[in-house]
Design an enzyme around this catalytic site. Structure first.
Site, PDB file in Angstrom:
ATOM      1  N   CYS A   2     -74.819   9.727 -52.849  1.00  5.76           N
ATOM      2  CA  CYS A   2     -75.729  10.747 -53.344  1.00  5.76           C
ATOM      3  C   CYS A   2     -77.108  10.526 -52.729  1.00  5.76           C
ATOM      4  CB  CYS A   2     -75.880  10.752 -54.860  1.00  5.76           C
ATOM      5  SG  CYS A   2     -74.339  10.929 -55.752  1.00  5.76           S
ATOM      6  N   ARG A  27     -75.203  11.530 -47.259  1.00  8.55           N
ATOM      7  CA  ARG A  27     -74.890  10.668 -48.403  1.00  8.55           C
ATOM      8  C   ARG A  27     -73.889  11.321 -49.358  1.00  8.55           C
ATOM      9  NH1 ARG A  27     -79.081   6.721 -48.592  1.00  8.55           N
ATOM     10  NH2 ARG A  27     -78.440   6.142 -50.678  1.00  8.55           N
ATOM     11  N   TRP A  74     -72.224  12.914 -54.078  1.00 12.27           N
ATOM     12  CA  TRP A  74     -70.887  12.425 -53.759  1.00 12.27           C
ATOM     13  C   TRP A  74     -70.308  12.017 -55.105  1.00 12.27           C
ATOM     14  CZ3 TRP A  74     -68.071   7.803 -54.117  1.00 12.27           C
ATOM     15  CH2 TRP A  74     -66.876   7.781 -53.379  1.00 12.27           C
ATOM     16  N   ASN A  98     -78.720   8.414 -58.157  1.00 12.78           N
ATOM     17  CA  ASN A  98     -77.771   7.885 -57.177  1.00 12.78           C
ATOM     18  C   ASN A  98     -77.298   6.541 -57.713  1.00 12.78           C
ATOM     19  OD1 ASN A  98     -76.478   6.890 -54.854  1.00 12.78           O
ATOM     20  ND2 ASN A  98     -78.412   6.104 -54.033  1.00 12.78           N
ATOM     21  N   GLY A  99     -75.973   6.344 -57.796  1.00 12.28           N
ATOM     22  CA  GLY A  99     -75.458   5.069 -58.301  1.00 12.28           C
ATOM     23  C   GLY A  99     -74.501   5.300 -59.461  1.00 12.28           C
ATOM     24  N   GLU A 479     -59.014   0.866 -35.876  1.00 13.65           N
ATOM     25  CA  GLU A 479     -60.110   1.840 -35.811  1.00 13.65           C
ATOM     26  C   GLU A 479     -59.582   3.214 -35.389  1.00 13.65           C
ATOM     27  OE1 GLU A 479     -62.960   2.374 -36.746  1.00 13.65           O
ATOM     28  OE2 GLU A 479     -64.012   3.660 -35.325  1.00 13.65           O
ATOM     29  N   LYS A 483     -60.047   6.519 -37.589  1.00 13.22           N
ATOM     30  CA  LYS A 483     -60.749   7.688 -37.054  1.00 13.22           C
ATOM     31  C   LYS A 483     -59.905   8.942 -37.201  1.00 13.22           C
ATOM     32  CE  LYS A 483     -63.844   6.707 -36.658  1.00 13.22           C
ATOM     33  NZ  LYS A 483     -64.887   5.729 -36.810  1.00 13.22           N
ATOM     34  N   GLU A 486     -59.439   9.980 -41.029  1.00  9.16           N
ATOM     35  CA  GLU A 486     -60.613  10.439 -41.781  1.00  9.16           C
ATOM     36  C   GLU A 486     -61.077  11.836 -41.379  1.00  9.16           C
ATOM     37  OE1 GLU A 486     -64.405   8.351 -41.512  1.00  9.16           O
ATOM     38  OE2 GLU A 486     -63.935   7.723 -39.481  1.00  9.16           O
ATOM     39  N   HIS A 502     -41.613  -6.344 -37.920  1.00  9.71           N
ATOM     40  CA  HIS A 502     -41.527  -6.960 -39.254  1.00  9.71           C
ATOM     41  C   HIS A 502     -41.601  -5.916 -40.364  1.00  9.71           C
ATOM     42  CE1 HIS A 502     -41.651 -10.897 -37.461  1.00  9.71           C
ATOM     43  NE2 HIS A 502     -42.677 -10.507 -36.718  1.00  9.71           N
ATOM     44  N   LYS A 601     -71.507   9.456 -45.574  1.00  5.89           N
ATOM     45  CA  LYS A 601     -71.918   8.567 -44.490  1.00  5.89           C
ATOM     46  C   LYS A 601     -72.383   7.216 -45.019  1.00  5.89           C
ATOM     47  CE  LYS A 601     -72.871   7.872 -40.131  1.00  5.89           C
ATOM     48  NZ  LYS A 601     -71.693   7.561 -39.304  1.00  5.89           N
TER      49      LYS A 601
HETATM   50  O1  M6R Z   1     -72.948   2.063 -42.958  1.00  7.44           O
HETATM   51  P1  M6R Z   1     -71.825   1.097 -42.796  1.00  7.44           P
HETATM   52  O2  M6R Z   1     -71.576   0.745 -41.356  1.00  7.44           O
HETATM   53  O3  M6R Z   1     -71.969  -0.140 -43.623  1.00  7.44           O
HETATM   54  O4  M6R Z   1     -70.540   1.873 -43.296  1.00  7.44           O
HETATM   55  C1  M6R Z   1     -69.304   1.223 -43.424  1.00  7.44           C
HETATM   56  C2  M6R Z   1     -68.181   2.223 -43.499  1.00  7.44           C
HETATM   57  O5  M6R Z   1     -68.335   3.053 -44.613  1.00  7.44           O
HETATM   58  C3  M6R Z   1     -68.127   3.099 -42.245  1.00  7.44           C
HETATM   59  O6  M6R Z   1     -68.007   2.309 -41.098  1.00  7.44           O
HETATM   60  C4  M6R Z   1     -66.946   4.082 -42.310  1.00  7.44           C
HETATM   61  O7  M6R Z   1     -65.739   3.391 -42.330  1.00  7.44           O
HETATM   62  C5  M6R Z   1     -67.045   5.021 -41.114  1.00  7.44           C
HETATM   63  N1  M6R Z   1     -67.840   6.147 -41.442  1.00  7.44           N
HETATM   64  C6  M6R Z   1     -65.736   5.465 -40.616  1.00  7.44           C
HETATM   65  O8  M6R Z   1     -65.886   6.241 -39.476  1.00  7.44           O
END
Ligand code: M6R
Length: 606
Positions: A2, A27, A74, A98-99, A479, A483, A486, A502, A601
């Site tokens: 948020c 956010r 969020w 926020n929180g 990764e 990617k 998401e 396995h 983000k």
């Molecule tokens: O801001 P941060 O790098 O600490 O965020 C960590 C993860 O939330 C972030 O890397 C997330 O997995 C990515 N947005 C994925 O693309």
């Protein structure tokens, strides 16, 4: 998560509140809302979904008022519907938050018994009624908030305004970041300096437990005990300016294409390219004496840390313990004195990473963070900061921040290896050269995206996609899967290539694309064997490699031809095709690439 903003303006603030919220949409974007004090009364407008829905509503139902707060959400407690959108309010008080208020259930029960009516499913509403209740008992707004803060448990950043008080806003911070902006005859509040960039570059960051009384003439700040304190005024850097997409369709595409440049900047900060040496900043400790490193991070940043582990162990010969930040501290790992703990985070605000940092600090570790936002909480609480110079990353899917994190960790591995005598001058020069050639290789890769568009067409039909890799390609497989899932919402998993037999091999059939990240390095032959196991079961193999496709020894559905680079530098190079595969698949499927569903983000809740 948020984003919150607040403005004590000299004129109407609604438009500026929305402008500030636009900068905070990273956010969260489940709903948005603003509230102002209009002729002594609190008024609000809220809308479900993205900020543009609120803007549309404000066109037909504008808000006036020189004092206001705003929120982009969020969802944590309560579905993402308008009823649960902030600001929450009574006739007396309006709050953005926020929180998470952890004890909201007991507060709600207590206040309901006192006759308060709750209208939402949120935890935040408990704060609104708590403050209102104190005011109804006769306390003034400042005293009412002071008493209410003493009752709250959990993590919060709060912005509060009051009916009948045009020149008053209260801010409070516990566990979630909050910045105060200083203008001329105007004051601002925001989750970060980026939100306030159009209005002021003079910022005060509240510290843990601080709360502040804002009026147009300035702010008075109090610590948790209620003692008046001074916090420094900081000039925010220009990188806070809102960036645009340039001529790209999405921020993600722009950020992928910025990589040659931002990797160059980042490397230049840590390398003397002409001399072929690392030029590492002092970290306040003797790197030569480091015998153990712990690394912790979340999501993509964790995968960068995992690549870092392979590099540090192989080249610097130092054992590295790594875990996702959301688990690290729950294991209560014993951390001996004199250890080095490294934290990786783009935002520098990730709640789990921050909590783990504090755990390691309390255990006497030296704290070094690799962060993109230099004014962030993680940066400020670290003993030393190794900045990534990626610039603002707006797309929720991390791309350029990842490769800049890898750049810093690669330089760190060389610096550590050199300091410990594990890397001699010749090898140092060889590794530095490998890194300096990267931007050129990545530029070459980015010149041809046609093949990814073709691939996207095929991948979009898949229900499941597997990614395989060995050695440093294993974190890239993880990764790649993250990617793709998401932003395209296709189920994808990454596996260490050797683990396939396995269990996961049971998933393979002719409908499952298997993306294999396999540079022609000293592990290539072993990965080829795993590819053949897939091919024997009819799996559709998409090979990302610099090797001649004939060396795969099996039929390939596609081959992404990579430039030949040094094995050390390959993780940065191979990050690019996995980003492009995810990006083009998501574009083909028509998803919201920059703001995928359910994500944000900056993840400031645990
Ligand atoms: O801001 P941060 O790098 O600490 O965020 C960590 C993860 O939330 C972030 O890397 C997330 O997995 C990515 N947005 C994925 O693309």
């Amino acid at each position: 998560m948020c984003g919150i903003v607040g403005i004590l303006g000299s004129g109407p603030v609604a438009t500026d509140l929305v402008d500030a919220l636009r900068r905070l949409e990273y956010r969260g974007y489940d709903s948005a809302g603003i509230a102002t004090v209009e002729n002594g009364h609190l008024q609000r407008r809220r809308a479900e979904g993205k900020l543009r829905n609120l803007e549309t509503r404000l066109l037909t139902e504008p808000l006036s008022g020189r004092t206001g707060i705003g929120h982009t959400r969020w969802a944590t407690h309560g579905r993402p519907v308008e009823r649960n959108a902030h600001p929450h309010m009574t006739a007396l008080v309006s709050v953005v938050h926020n929180g998470i208020i952890e004890n909201y259930r007991e507060l709600k029960a207590e206040l309901t018994a006192l006759g308060h009516t709750f209208e939402t499913e949120t935890d935040t509403e408990a704060v609104v009624h708590l403050v209102s209740d104190e005011m109804q008992k006769g306390l003034g707004p400042i005293e009412a908030v002071r008493v209410a803060l003493g009752r709250l448990r959990g993590a919060f950043a709060l912005g509060i305004i009051f009916a009948g008080h045009d020149d008053l806003m209260i801010a409070a911070r516990q566990g979630s970041p909050l910045a105060i902006g200083h203008g001329t005859g105007e004051m601002y509040l925001g989750s970060d300096a980026i939100a306030l960039a159009p209005f002021t570059d003079t910022i005060t960051y509240l510290e843990e437990g601080d709360w502040a009384v804002l009026r147009r003439r300035g702010a008075e700040i109090f610590d948790k005990s209620g003692t008046r304190v001074e916090r420094p005024l900081i000039k925010a850097v220009a990188s806070s300016l809102l960036v645009d997409k340039g001529n790209h369709r999405h921020f993600m595409a722009k950020e992928i294409h910025e990589q040659p440049e931002v990797i160059s900047h980042t490397l230049a900060n840590y390398l003397d390219m002409a001399a072929g040496t690392v030029n590492f900043p002092a970290l306040g400790l003797d790197l030569g004496g480091v015998t153990r490193v712990t690394v912790s991070a979340c999501g993509t940043a964790y995968y960068a840390g995992l690549v870092g582990k392979y590099w540090i162990e192989r080249y610097a010969r130092v054992p590295v313990e790594i875990d996702v930040a959301s688990e690290f501290r729950y294991r209560e790992p014993p951390l001996g004195p004199g250890g080095l703990s490294v934290f990786v985070s783009q935002s520098g605000e990730t709640a789990d990473t921050l909590a783990t940092l504090r755990y390691c600090k309390a255990s006497g570790q030296r704290i070094v963070s690799v962060v993109n936002v230099r004014t962030s909480t993680i940066a400020r609480e670290s003993d030393a900061v190794l900045p990534t110079l990626a610039g603002p990353e707006i797309g929720v899917a991390s791309t350029k921040a990842f490769t800049c994190q890898l750049s810093v960790l690669a330089c760190f591995a060389i610096a550590l290896g050199r300091a410990r005598g594990a890397i001699g001058p010749e090898q140092e020069e060889e590794l530095v050269k490998a890194l300096t050639e990267l931007p050129r290789h990545i530029s070459t890769l980015l010149r041809n995206e046609d093949e990814y568009e073709r691939l996207a067409h095929e991948l979009s039909k898949a229900r499941d996609v597997l990614y395989l890799g060995r050695g440093t390609s294993y974190p890239l497989a993880l990764e790649g899967a993250l990617k793709l899932k998401e932003i395209s919402y296709i189920h994808a998993e990454g596996y260490a290539a050797g683990e396939l037999k396995h269990g996961p091999i049971a998933l393979i059939d002719e409908n499952v694309p298997v993306i294999v990240v396999a540079p022609e390095d000293d592990l290539f032959e072993k990965t080829v064997s795993n590819m053949q196991e897939v091919a024997a079961r009819g799996g559709q193999i998409i090979l990302i490699s610099d090797a001649d496709p004939s060396k795969a020894g099996c039929k390939l559905a596609a081959h992404i031809r990579m430039p030949k680079a040094h094995q050390f530098a390959n993780p940065l190079l191979y990050a690019v095709p996995i980003q492009l595969i995810a990006y083009h698949t998501a574009v083909f499927m028509g998803t919201d690439v920059d703001q995928p569903r359910n994500l944000a983000k900056s993840v400031t809740v645990e």
